[in-house]
Design a protein around this motif. Sequence first.
Motif, mmCIF file in Angstrom:
data_model
loop_
_atom_site.group_PDB
_atom_site.id
_atom_site.type_symbol
_atom_site.label_atom_id
_atom_site.label_comp_id
_atom_site.label_asym_id
_atom_site.label_seq_id
_atom_site.Cartn_x
_atom_site.Cartn_y
_atom_site.Cartn_z
ATOM 1 N N PHE A 240 1.067 4.376 -11.117
ATOM 2 C CA PHE A 240 0.001 4.083 -10.156
ATOM 3 C C PHE A 240 0.597 4.274 -8.771
ATOM 4 O O PHE A 240 1.645 3.718 -8.459
ATOM 5 N N ASN A 241 -0.083 5.067 -7.931
ATOM 6 C CA ASN A 241 0.483 5.409 -6.620
ATOM 7 C C ASN A 241 0.258 4.343 -5.549
ATOM 8 O O ASN A 241 0.645 4.523 -4.401
ATOM 9 N N GLY A 242 -0.342 3.227 -5.887
ATOM 10 C CA GLY A 242 -0.485 2.119 -4.931
ATOM 11 C C GLY A 242 -1.529 2.336 -3.859
ATOM 12 O O GLY A 242 -1.495 1.672 -2.826
ATOM 13 N N SER A 243 -2.477 3.223 -4.081
ATOM 14 C CA SER A 243 -3.518 3.448 -3.073
ATOM 15 C C SER A 243 -4.637 2.426 -3.214
ATOM 16 O O SER A 243 -4.884 1.895 -4.289
ATOM 17 N N GLY A 244 -5.278 2.138 -2.100
ATOM 18 C CA GLY A 244 -6.383 1.190 -2.089
ATOM 19 C C GLY A 244 -5.994 -0.090 -1.370
ATOM 20 O O GLY A 244 -4.908 -0.214 -0.816
ATOM 21 N N THR A 245 -6.902 -1.036 -1.411
ATOM 22 C CA THR A 245 -6.635 -2.346 -0.818
ATOM 23 C C THR A 245 -7.240 -3.422 -1.690
ATOM 24 O O THR A 245 -8.198 -3.177 -2.433
ATOM 25 N N ILE B 281 -2.942 10.994 -31.443
ATOM 26 C CA ILE B 281 -3.502 10.798 -30.103
ATOM 27 C C ILE B 281 -3.733 12.171 -29.508
ATOM 28 O O ILE B 281 -2.796 12.943 -29.330
ATOM 29 N N THR B 282 -4.986 12.483 -29.221
ATOM 30 C CA THR B 282 -5.325 13.815 -28.738
ATOM 31 C C THR B 282 -5.363 13.903 -27.218
ATOM 32 O O THR B 282 -5.171 14.982 -26.663
ATOM 33 N N ASP B 283 -5.596 12.758 -26.542
ATOM 34 C CA ASP B 283 -5.679 12.798 -25.084
ATOM 35 C C ASP B 283 -5.548 11.388 -24.518
ATOM 36 O O ASP B 283 -5.923 10.416 -25.168
ATOM 37 N N ILE B 284 -4.996 11.307 -23.313
ATOM 38 C CA ILE B 284 -4.948 10.053 -22.567
ATOM 39 C C ILE B 284 -5.366 10.382 -21.138
ATOM 40 O O ILE B 284 -4.742 11.212 -20.487
ATOM 41 N N LYS B 285 -6.437 9.734 -20.666
ATOM 42 C CA LYS B 285 -6.972 9.999 -19.330
ATOM 43 C C LYS B 285 -7.135 8.695 -18.567
ATOM 44 O O LYS B 285 -7.483 7.675 -19.136
ATOM 45 N N SER B 286 -6.933 8.784 -17.258
ATOM 46 C CA SER B 286 -7.128 7.609 -16.413
ATOM 47 C C SER B 286 -8.476 7.701 -15.709
ATOM 48 O O SER B 286 -9.101 8.754 -15.664
ATOM 49 N N SER B 287 -8.886 6.571 -15.141
ATOM 50 C CA SER B 287 -10.195 6.518 -14.485
ATOM 51 C C SER B 287 -10.187 7.205 -13.119
ATOM 52 O O SER B 287 -11.242 7.448 -12.552
ATOM 53 N N CYS B 288 -8.988 7.485 -12.570
ATOM 54 C CA CYS B 288 -8.937 8.201 -11.287
ATOM 55 C C CYS B 288 -7.608 8.940 -11.173
ATOM 56 O O CYS B 288 -6.698 8.733 -11.980
ATOM 57 N N GLY B 289 -7.472 9.760 -10.154
ATOM 58 C CA GLY B 289 -6.268 10.557 -9.956
ATOM 59 C C GLY B 289 -5.071 9.767 -9.465
ATOM 60 O O GLY B 289 -3.945 10.259 -9.480
ATOM 61 N N CYS B 290 -5.274 8.537 -9.034
ATOM 62 C CA CYS B 290 -4.166 7.720 -8.535
ATOM 63 C C CYS B 290 -3.362 7.091 -9.670
ATOM 64 O O CYS B 290 -2.311 6.499 -9.445
ATOM 65 N N THR B 291 -3.849 7.226 -10.883
ATOM 66 C CA THR B 291 -3.188 6.668 -12.059
ATOM 67 C C THR B 291 -2.898 7.820 -13.017
ATOM 68 O O THR B 291 -3.814 8.533 -13.408
ATOM 69 N N VAL B 292 -1.615 7.983 -13.381
ATOM 70 C CA VAL B 292 -1.230 9.135 -14.194
ATOM 71 C C VAL B 292 -0.516 8.674 -15.470
ATOM 72 O O VAL B 292 0.570 8.108 -15.401
ATOM 73 N N PRO B 293 -1.131 8.921 -16.653
ATOM 74 C CA PRO B 293 -0.443 8.626 -17.911
ATOM 75 C C PRO B 293 0.492 9.783 -18.284
ATOM 76 O O PRO B 293 0.147 10.953 -18.089
ATOM 77 N N GLU B 294 1.683 9.461 -18.811
ATOM 78 C CA GLU B 294 2.665 10.484 -19.167
ATOM 79 C C GLU B 294 3.455 10.057 -20.397
ATOM 80 O O GLU B 294 3.519 8.874 -20.719
ATOM 81 N N ASN C 74 0.848 -1.187 0.000
ATOM 82 C CA ASN C 74 0.000 0.000 0.000
ATOM 83 C C ASN C 74 0.890 1.245 0.000
ATOM 84 O O ASN C 74 1.785 1.375 0.817
ATOM 85 N N GLY C 75 0.654 2.151 -0.921
ATOM 86 C CA GLY C 75 1.402 3.395 -1.012
ATOM 87 C C GLY C 75 2.649 3.313 -1.868
ATOM 88 O O GLY C 75 3.302 4.326 -2.109
ATOM 89 N N LYS C 76 3.009 2.132 -2.350
ATOM 90 C CA LYS C 76 4.201 1.979 -3.183
ATOM 91 C C LYS C 76 3.846 2.345 -4.628
ATOM 92 O O LYS C 76 2.947 1.763 -5.233
ATOM 93 N N SER C 77 4.582 3.302 -5.200
ATOM 94 C CA SER C 77 4.345 3.708 -6.585
ATOM 95 C C SER C 77 4.965 2.706 -7.543
ATOM 96 O O SER C 77 6.080 2.242 -7.329
ATOM 97 N N VAL C 78 4.233 2.379 -8.576
ATOM 98 C CA VAL C 78 4.716 1.489 -9.625
ATOM 99 C C VAL C 78 4.439 2.133 -10.981
ATOM 100 O O VAL C 78 3.579 3.007 -11.096
ATOM 101 N N GLU C 79 5.171 1.697 -11.988
ATOM 102 C CA GLU C 79 5.038 2.301 -13.318
ATOM 103 C C GLU C 79 5.207 1.228 -14.387
ATOM 104 O O GLU C 79 5.970 0.277 -14.222
ATOM 105 N N THR C 80 4.479 1.401 -15.481
ATOM 106 C CA THR C 80 4.627 0.529 -16.643
ATOM 107 C C THR C 80 4.535 1.366 -17.911
ATOM 108 O O THR C 80 4.072 2.515 -17.866
ATOM 109 N N THR C 81 4.959 0.794 -19.006
ATOM 110 C CA THR C 81 4.906 1.475 -20.293
ATOM 111 C C THR C 81 4.055 0.662 -21.254
ATOM 112 O O THR C 81 4.222 -0.548 -21.375
ATOM 113 N N PHE C 82 3.128 1.344 -21.898
ATOM 114 C CA PHE C 82 2.308 0.728 -22.936
ATOM 115 C C PHE C 82 2.867 1.156 -24.292
ATOM 116 O O PHE C 82 2.953 2.348 -24.591
#
Length: 147
Positions: free
Chosen positions: A114-119, A82-95, A62-70
């Motif tokens: 992904f900031n690792g929030s939740g359970t 590609i005009t926009d990339i959006k995530s379903s919540c603020g805990c996930t950030v596309p860059e 919990n709280g550990k940030s992880v990252e992947t590349t698509f």
Amino acid sequence: MKKLILGLSILSVFMFASCKEDASKKIDEANVVAAAERDANASKFPVLTFDETEHDFGEIENGKSVETTFSYKNTGNAPLVITDIKSSCGCTVPEGWSKAPLAPGESGSFSVKFNGSGTNKITKTVTVTANTEKGSEVVKITAFVKS
């Protein structure tokens, strides 16, 4: 009076008939060629093809940030934008994605943090808005967040 109305009617019919031009003379051949080319290209779309559409981070703290590349490729017949990339919540950030057109056959990528929030089991979606036939594509990330 009837003769006057009849005379004016006949005169106006001749006036309208004499004003008609041959419509085929007004057609510009260059416009016909341009329209045919436009119509032929209207059915060509880029196709956004991903190497993977879902990434599983496995178990994370919990709280550990992880990252992947698509990674993706334009497998269509037109430039991909590609005009926009959006995530379903603020805990996930596309860059890291480019708004420059991607020619057919070229590849690109973007990262998702992904900031690792939740359970427990977490699934987040990332929507990629582009000029494809559907207009958007969806990729997912999943993780099991330990508390």
